[in-house]
Scaffold this motif. Structure first.
Motif, PDB file in Angstrom:
ATOM      1  N   GLY A   8       0.831  -1.199   0.000  1.00 47.95           N
ATOM      2  CA  GLY A   8       0.000   0.000   0.000  1.00 47.95           C
ATOM      3  C   GLY A   8       0.859   1.240   0.000  1.00 47.95           C
ATOM      4  O   GLY A   8       2.029   1.198  -0.342  1.00 47.95           O
ATOM      5  N   SER A  17      -7.537   9.425   0.477  1.00 45.04           N
ATOM      6  CA  SER A  17      -7.423   8.264   1.356  1.00 45.04           C
ATOM      7  C   SER A  17      -6.418   7.264   0.812  1.00 45.04           C
ATOM      8  O   SER A  17      -6.215   7.171  -0.411  1.00 45.04           O
ATOM      9  N   ARG A  19      -4.712   3.150   2.075  1.00 42.03           N
ATOM     10  CA  ARG A  19      -4.660   2.069   3.046  1.00 42.03           C
ATOM     11  C   ARG A  19      -3.330   1.343   2.897  1.00 42.03           C
ATOM     12  O   ARG A  19      -2.919   1.027   1.785  1.00 42.03           O
ATOM     13  N   SER A  21      -1.105  -2.040   4.481  1.00 46.44           N
ATOM     14  CA  SER A  21      -1.298  -3.301   5.169  1.00 46.44           C
ATOM     15  C   SER A  21       0.052  -3.940   5.470  1.00 46.44           C
ATOM     16  O   SER A  21       1.064  -3.622   4.827  1.00 46.44           O
ATOM     17  N   TRP A  36       1.422   0.705  13.839  1.00 45.48           N
ATOM     18  CA  TRP A  36       2.033   1.499  12.774  1.00 45.48           C
ATOM     19  C   TRP A  36       2.748   2.695  13.372  1.00 45.48           C
ATOM     20  O   TRP A  36       2.222   3.373  14.260  1.00 45.48           O
ATOM     21  N   PHE A  67      -7.632   8.294  10.971  1.00 44.76           N
ATOM     22  CA  PHE A  67      -7.012   6.996  10.693  1.00 44.76           C
ATOM     23  C   PHE A  67      -7.704   5.913  11.511  1.00 44.76           C
ATOM     24  O   PHE A  67      -8.147   6.150  12.642  1.00 44.76           O
ATOM     25  N   THR A  68      -7.758   4.713  10.942  1.00 41.78           N
ATOM     26  CA  THR A  68      -8.316   3.571  11.640  1.00 41.78           C
ATOM     27  C   THR A  68      -7.396   2.373  11.479  1.00 41.78           C
ATOM     28  O   THR A  68      -7.062   1.999  10.343  1.00 41.78           O
ATOM     29  N   SER A  70      -6.858  -1.696  12.052  1.00 40.98           N
ATOM     30  CA  SER A  70      -7.644  -2.908  12.204  1.00 40.98           C
ATOM     31  C   SER A  70      -6.742  -4.117  11.989  1.00 40.98           C
ATOM     32  O   SER A  70      -5.670  -4.004  11.390  1.00 40.98           O
ATOM     33  N   TYR A  79      -3.930  -3.500   9.282  1.00 41.06           N
ATOM     34  CA  TYR A  79      -4.225  -2.486   8.272  1.00 41.06           C
ATOM     35  C   TYR A  79      -4.255  -1.105   8.919  1.00 41.06           C
ATOM     36  O   TYR A  79      -4.553  -0.963  10.104  1.00 41.06           O
ATOM     37  N   LEU A  80      -3.978  -0.111   8.119  1.00 43.58           N
ATOM     38  CA  LEU A  80      -4.154   1.274   8.555  1.00 43.58           C
ATOM     39  C   LEU A  80      -4.885   2.005   7.434  1.00 43.58           C
ATOM     40  O   LEU A  80      -4.328   2.216   6.355  1.00 43.58           O
ATOM     41  N   GLN A  81      -6.131   2.333   7.713  1.00 45.98           N
ATOM     42  CA  GLN A  81      -6.926   3.111   6.767  1.00 45.98           C
ATOM     43  C   GLN A  81      -6.731   4.580   7.098  1.00 45.98           C
ATOM     44  O   GLN A  81      -6.989   5.006   8.233  1.00 45.98           O
ATOM     45  N   ASN A  83      -7.721   8.377   6.122  1.00 45.72           N
ATOM     46  CA  ASN A  83      -8.665   9.262   5.436  1.00 45.72           C
ATOM     47  C   ASN A  83      -8.324  10.718   5.733  1.00 45.72           C
ATOM     48  O   ASN A  83      -7.603  11.026   6.680  1.00 45.72           O
TER      49      ASN A  83
END
Length: 120
Positions: A8, A17, A19, A21, A36, A67-68, A70, A79-81, A83
């Motif tokens: 990513g 945005s 993401r 991983s 992260w 950021f999220t 999961s 993962y780091l999403q 936005n």
């Protein structure tokens, strides 16, 4: 040993945005936390988000609400999403995994890093 494979990242305009991983593989008995960090040029590496096993996630104040983090525990992947990205989010992002390779051997590994660049 444990291997971390990051993917990513890339270039995005401000407000966009991305993401990233990170998949952990190898000799994994147990994972305590996946997280992260990031490092911008001329700055120290800093925590972005941390997801402890069975615990509450933690975020840097600068990314809260945008950021999220999961995890897919079955795949040992984090993962780091990201936005609403801002130019100040530009950095190399590193995943970090802590755990046990066997009941008596702890580990703390870093990914190779992936560049995230946010243009204004």
């Amino acid at each position: 040993q444990v291997q971390l494979e990051e993917s990513g990242g890339g270039l995005v305009q401000a407000g966009g945005s991305l993401r990233v991983s990170c998949a952990a593989s190898g000799s994994i008995f147990r994972i305590f936390a996946m997280g992260w960090f990031r490092q911008a040029p001329g700055k120290q590496r800093e925590l972005v988000a941390l997801a402890p096993s069975g615990g509450r996630t933690n975020y840097a104040d600068s990314v809260k609400g945008r950021f999220t983090i999961s995890r897919d525990n079955a795949e040992n992947t984090v993962y780091l999403q990201m936005n609403s990205l801002k130019p100040e989010d530009t950095a190399v992002y590193y995943c970090n995994v802590q755990g046990l390779e066997n009941p008596n051997r702890p580990f703390n590994y870093w990914g190779q890093g992936t560049q995230v660049t946010v243009s204004s």
